[in-house]
Design a protein around this motif. Structure first.
Motif, PDB file in Angstrom:
ATOM      1  N   ALA A   1       0.170  -1.040  -0.337  1.00  0.00           N
ATOM      2  CA  ALA A   1       0.267  -0.317  -0.029  1.00  0.00           C
ATOM      3  C   ALA A   1       0.412   0.961   0.286  1.00  0.00           C
ATOM      4  O   ALA A   1       1.968   1.191   0.381  1.00  0.00           O
ATOM      5  N   PHE A   2       0.221   1.843  -0.582  1.00  0.00           N
ATOM      6  CA  PHE A   2       0.851   3.187  -0.708  1.00  0.00           C
ATOM      7  C   PHE A   2      -0.368   4.410  -0.683  1.00  0.00           C
ATOM      8  O   PHE A   2      -0.904   4.746  -0.964  1.00  0.00           O
ATOM      9  N   SER A   3      -0.043   5.092   0.851  1.00  0.00           N
ATOM     10  CA  SER A   3      -1.239   5.536   1.454  1.00  0.00           C
ATOM     11  C   SER A   3      -0.748   7.749   1.774  1.00  0.00           C
ATOM     12  O   SER A   3       0.300   7.700   2.176  1.00  0.00           O
ATOM     13  N   VAL A   4      -1.190   8.015   1.501  1.00  0.00           N
ATOM     14  CA  VAL A   4      -1.280   9.721   2.001  1.00  0.00           C
ATOM     15  C   VAL A   4      -3.026  10.187   2.469  1.00  0.00           C
ATOM     16  O   VAL A   4      -4.223   9.735   2.371  1.00  0.00           O
ATOM     17  N   GLY A   5      -1.937   9.993   4.140  1.00  0.00           N
ATOM     18  CA  GLY A   5      -2.863  10.416   4.860  1.00  0.00           C
ATOM     19  C   GLY A   5      -3.300   8.660   5.511  1.00  0.00           C
ATOM     20  O   GLY A   5      -2.769   7.578   5.975  1.00  0.00           O
TER      21      GLY A   5
END
Length: 377
Positions: free
Chosen positions: A46-50
């Motif tokens: 996963a690549f998450s902003v937030g």
């Protein structure tokens, strides 16, 4: 109706600029982890902003989930074999994986690959800052003035030391100064710290010792900040104000210098905190960053970009601190592993991460309290 207008003004004037700046910094930081991790052959889940619940996202052909989450105060890259967003290894799962699968986990990667992947986040922030400064210097140039004194304020440190109008400031503590801003930058982070200014007066070189005085100033937005002040001014006639322009390569060099000045200034501020020369109430959190973003937005895009560059250096530097949970904490563990020839045990890492999380939480609470006190004060 007035409440609605005020609310919209607050959202558009403060929240939106803050989120745009923060999202850019988080995205670049996590992209550094992602790119080097992918290059190292580590599978990324996963690549998450937030943080928190996912608002929107998609899964790419590498089975990586790209998403924006509800709490926009950070982000993360989750690697194969991680238990959570803090890259805590899932040891139970790792034991069940076949050797070829384990090699694709973060923990199963070679030590240098793990170190490079972790370090890539802060490095990406430094590169972003240099790039932003380079663009700003290329487009707008830089306003400079010669380090010549036009006026000495009465009852100031400079007046007490004998500085006179017309003095050319050549160096401070042996460090050459080329512009008046070089003087301001050096002095401002050294309140109550003895310095020696090398002066050229009518062809004669003099060493003038003095101590900048800790002074509270108020900026154009009403924000109060304490700086070291010696009490000298220049003007257009004396300082020869001019716009210095830069080509692309020169601008990158200037961007690197500007970024390095922020790094050294940060360490000097921390040193001043320890020695009591500056107060800790200048440490700001998300509220103050949001306020600064809104204030810079009223000046223009260049001011917002400048703030983004400053914050990018600060985020990169903060993440390199040797505190468990932060990137620097992971790098500290890898250094120990390189020396010992084996990883730090899971139990010891767990305790360290809990302590590190508590330290970061206390810092956030303290910074937020400073923000609220500043608003109420």
């Amino acid at each position: 109706m007035t409440f609605l207008v005020d609310t919209m003004h607050f959202i558009l004037g403060y929240i939106v600029p803050f989120l745009l700046v923060l999202t850019l910094l988080v995205f670049v930081h996590e992209m550094g982890h992602y790119l080097v991790g992918r290059w190292s052959g580590i599978r990324i889940l996963a690549f998450s902003v937030g943080f928190g619940p996912e608002l929107i996202g998609f899964t790419d052909r590498h089975l990586t989930r790209w998403k924006i989450c509800a709490i926009p105060l950070g982000g993360y890259v989750k690697f194969y074999g991680d238990e959570d967003a803090a890259s805590t290894p899932d040891y139970a799962k790792l034991e069940t994986l076949a050797p070829e699968e384990r090699d694709r986990t973060f923990l199963g990667a070679a030590l240098w690959k793990r170190a490079a992947t972790v370090a890539a986040g802060p490095i990406a922030n430094f590169i972003l800052a240099i790039a932003i400064f380079a663009v700003l210097f290329s487009i707008y140039g830089k306003q400079i003035a010669d380090p010549i004194v036009a006026e000495v304020k009465p009852d100031s440190a400079a007046a007490a030391a004998g500085i006179q109008p017309g003095d050319l400031l050549v160096a401070i503590d042996g460090n050459t100064v080329k512009t008046f801003d070089d003087v301001r930058r050096y002095v401002s982070i050294r309140p109550e710290t003895p310095i020696v200014i090398q002066v050229k007066r009518k062809g004669t070189s003099l060493d003038v010792p003095m101590t900048p005085r800790r002074t509270e100033i108020t900026d154009q937005f009403g924000n109060k900040v304490e700086l070291g002040i010696i009490g000298i001014l220049t003007n257009q006639e004396t300082g020869n104000f001019r716009l210095q322009t830069y080509g692309p390569i020169e601008a990158v060099g200037q961007g690197a210098i500007e970024s390095w000045n922020i790094v050294t200034g940060t360490f000097k501020y921390l040193s001043n905190l320890v020695t009591g020369r500056m107060k800790a109430d200048q440490l700001g959190g998300p509220i103050r960053v949001a306020q600064a973003s809104g204030q810079m937005a009223t000046i223009g895009v260049a001011a917002v970009l400048h703030l983004a560059a400053v914050l990018s250096v600060s985020i990169g530097l903060l993440n390199l601190m040797p505190v468990p949970v932060l990137d620097g904490g992971h790098l500290m563990f890898y250094a120990v592993e390189a020396i010992r020839g084996k990883p730090v045990g899971p139990a010891a890492q767990d305790v360290a991460f809990r302590i590190g999380f508590a330290m970061i939480l206390m810092l956030m609470v303290f910074a937020t309290w400073n923000d609220i006190s500043s608003l109420l004060g």
